[in-house]
Write an enzyme that holds these catalytic residues in place. Structure first.
Site, PDB file in Angstrom:
ATOM      1  N   GLU A 116      16.312  12.234 -23.376  1.00 37.74           N
ATOM      2  CA  GLU A 116      14.908  12.016 -23.736  1.00 37.74           C
ATOM      3  C   GLU A 116      14.093  13.270 -23.422  1.00 37.74           C
ATOM      4  OE1 GLU A 116      11.297   8.893 -22.591  1.00 37.74           O
ATOM      5  OE2 GLU A 116      13.015   9.135 -21.247  1.00 37.74           O
ATOM      6  N   HIS A 117      14.201  13.746 -22.192  1.00 34.10           N
ATOM      7  CA  HIS A 117      13.516  14.965 -21.755  1.00 34.10           C
ATOM      8  C   HIS A 117      14.545  16.000 -21.331  1.00 34.10           C
ATOM      9  CE1 HIS A 117      10.805  11.537 -20.520  1.00 34.10           C
ATOM     10  NE2 HIS A 117       9.962  12.242 -21.260  1.00 34.10           N
ATOM     11  N   HIS A 160      10.153   6.090 -12.144  1.00 32.30           N
ATOM     12  CA  HIS A 160       9.736   5.072 -13.113  1.00 32.30           C
ATOM     13  C   HIS A 160      10.344   3.715 -12.780  1.00 32.30           C
ATOM     14  CE1 HIS A 160       7.207   6.934 -16.113  1.00 32.30           C
ATOM     15  NE2 HIS A 160       7.996   7.987 -16.163  1.00 32.30           N
ATOM     16  N   ASN A 183       8.507  -4.746 -21.258  1.00 31.05           N
ATOM     17  CA  ASN A 183       9.676  -5.206 -20.519  1.00 31.05           C
ATOM     18  C   ASN A 183      10.731  -5.787 -21.456  1.00 31.05           C
ATOM     19  OD1 ASN A 183       8.771  -7.780 -21.232  1.00 31.05           O
ATOM     20  ND2 ASN A 183       7.874  -8.207 -19.222  1.00 31.05           N
ATOM     21  N   ASP A 211       4.211  14.435 -20.224  1.00 27.01           N
ATOM     22  CA  ASP A 211       3.856  13.022 -20.102  1.00 27.01           C
ATOM     23  C   ASP A 211       2.363  12.788 -20.281  1.00 27.01           C
ATOM     24  OD1 ASP A 211       6.323  11.900 -19.773  1.00 27.01           O
ATOM     25  OD2 ASP A 211       6.239  11.783 -17.593  1.00 27.01           O
ATOM     26  N   GLN A 225      11.114  11.384 -13.091  1.00 23.85           N
ATOM     27  CA  GLN A 225      11.604  10.304 -13.952  1.00 23.85           C
ATOM     28  C   GLN A 225      12.233   9.194 -13.140  1.00 23.85           C
ATOM     29  OE1 GLN A 225      10.812  10.254 -17.393  1.00 23.85           O
ATOM     30  NE2 GLN A 225       9.582  11.786 -16.317  1.00 23.85           N
ATOM     31  N   HIS A 275      18.760  -2.639 -68.191  1.00 23.58           N
ATOM     32  CA  HIS A 275      18.332  -1.318 -67.732  1.00 23.58           C
ATOM     33  C   HIS A 275      18.507  -0.301 -68.864  1.00 23.58           C
ATOM     34  CE1 HIS A 275      18.489  -3.006 -63.695  1.00 23.58           C
ATOM     35  NE2 HIS A 275      18.049  -1.866 -63.175  1.00 23.58           N
TER      36      HIS A 275
END
Length: 441
Positions: free
Chosen positions: A333-334, A268, A220, A367, A265, A426
């Site tokens: 995302e998908h 969700h 969360n 998924d 989706q 160096h």
């Protein structure tokens, strides 16, 4: 219960389309000041008081009666017990999904490599797994055993020696499927703590919780905020936004299938985003009818309704080429390519977390059990991010071995560049290795 949708309709031909699309896609995941301060206080408490703070926060926030840290530790035998408490069908499904995820991720493993130059100089890369990874798993009813598989298995395939899982058990509620998935995935230790306190414990360690190298897994706003704050002390996978699906369809797929794909989706949470893009206006109408028809049949109808009405859209485009352009602009995302010949369009897709090819490939398969990881970049970050994978649990070290001749030749180049940067030490360090016959060349 009465539910209805008023899903947004957009047309790419409209002059204001770009502005409307930007508004639709906008998502601000920044914590407010109150959440941010609360998380900082929790992190400070865990760092200063360790196990005692974990027990106190777990009692306060999760309503768990724990007399000490021992009450918040689950041994391997408890995970094995969970396997016997789930149904045979559930166990078989978890084992099949785990095997498919493992086989897919085995192909991602990277090996160390070296090559030798003509003068004997050896260059290469050493690939090493992380020592320990931390897996955050949401607890209670909103538990996702599939996420345990997707996060733990790539770590194990990478060779991570120890995977530590934290999972809250609000009011003592234990999800047996989650514990069974942890057993199957090879999780080594489980602590029944959650929230920002669990993230802090993994990042800094306590008397009982070991410090990890990387924290992965969803949570969360408190979990996400805590991950932001501990990044740098440990690695993190990503700061994930709400779930997203974008379906590109040529108008020939069953509209009920498409509606349910959008629901997959939207269910969700209220902030999830489901978008359909098609050049066929009549098809968009038919999907809208399917949405209204099927919505009342869904267990999570109220959540789907709010998601669809708040962040969903049906977008009409000129043709399939423009549909792909819109998809790349969204960087979802998908992405479902629900078209006759998805392979023909695949080369044109530049930005997507996962691409589902053809009419029969629902996002839901990805998924759970297709094999590729379901931890994916959200909120347009697919423009520069990738799915979680074995490579997230490996690190790479450069290998440089110089022969005497190689050090002499490279020393001349390094000397010039170092002196150009006024870094004399160096330069002289490199010059010490230059052979006499090469000096002055």
């Amino acid at each position: 219960m009465t539910v209805s949708t008023a899903i947004a309709r957009l047309n790419a031909a409209d002059a204001e389309f770009a502005r409307h699309l930007d508004h639709l896609l906008s998502w601000e995941s920044v914590s407010d000041d109150a959440v941010n301060q609360r998380v900082l206080d929790i992190i400070k408490g865990v760092r200063e008081r360790g196990d005692a703070a974990l027990v106190e926060y777990t009692q306060r926030f999760d309503g768990v009666q724990a007399s000490g840290i021992a009450d918040l530790i689950l041994g391997r035998e408890r995970l094995e017990l969970a396997l016997t408490r789930i149904t045979p069908e559930q166990r078989a499904a978890l084992e099949k999904a785990a095997e498919r995820v493992r086989i897919y991720h085995e192909r991602q493993k990277q090996d160390s490599w070296q090559y030798t130059e003509a003068d004997g100089t050896v260059l290469g890369q050493k690939v090493t797994p992380l020592d320990r990874a931390g897996l955050y798993v949401p607890g209670g009813k909103a538990s996702y055993p599939s996420s345990v598989l997707m996060n733990a298995i790539p770590a194990k395939v990478a060779g991570v020696a120890e995977v530590v899982m934290v999972v809250p058990t609000p009011r003592g509620e234990v999800n047996e499927l989650v514990l069974a998935a942890a057993c199957i995935a090879g999780v080594d230790r489980v602590f029944t703590v959650g929230g920002a306190q669990a993230v802090a414990a993994l990042a800094y360690g306590t008397e009982s919780v070991p410090q990890v190298d990387k924290i992965v897994g969803p949570g969360n706003i408190y979990v996400a905020t805590a991950k932001r704050h501990v990044f740098g002390q440990v690695g993190i996978d990503m700061i994930a936004g709400p779930s997203e699906i974008l379906v590109v369809c040529d108008g020939q797929t069953d509209p009920d299938w498409i509606a349910m794909d959008l629901f997959s989706q939207a269910e969700h949470d209220e902030d999830a985003q489901a978008i359909l893009v098609s050049p066929d206006a009549e098809f968009l109408d038919r999907v809208a009818v399917s949405i209204d028809k099927l919505l009342p049949t869904m267990e999570r109808a109220e959540i789907i309704e709010k998601s669809i009405n708040g962040r969903g859209a049906l977008i009409q485009v000129r043709d399939m080429q423009q549909a792909i352009e819109v998809a790349n602009r969204i960087a979802p995302e998908h992405l479902e390519l629900s078209v006759a010949d998805p392979q023909a369009w695949l080369p044109h897709i530049r930005h997507a977390g996962a691409i589902f090819m053809g009419r029969h490939t629902s996002e839901a398969l990805g998924d759970y059990c297709a094999g590729p990881n379901h931890v994916l970049p959200t909120s347009g970050t697919a423009r520069f991010s990738s799915p979680l994978g074995v490579y997230d649990f490996q690190k790479r070290s450069s290998i440089i071995y110089c022969s005497e001749q190689g050090a002499s030749e490279l020393g001349q180049t390094a000397s010039v560049l170092a002196r150009g940067e006024s870094l004399t030490a160096h330069a002289r360090s490199a010059e010490y290795r230059i052979l006499d016959q090469d000096k002055g060349n």
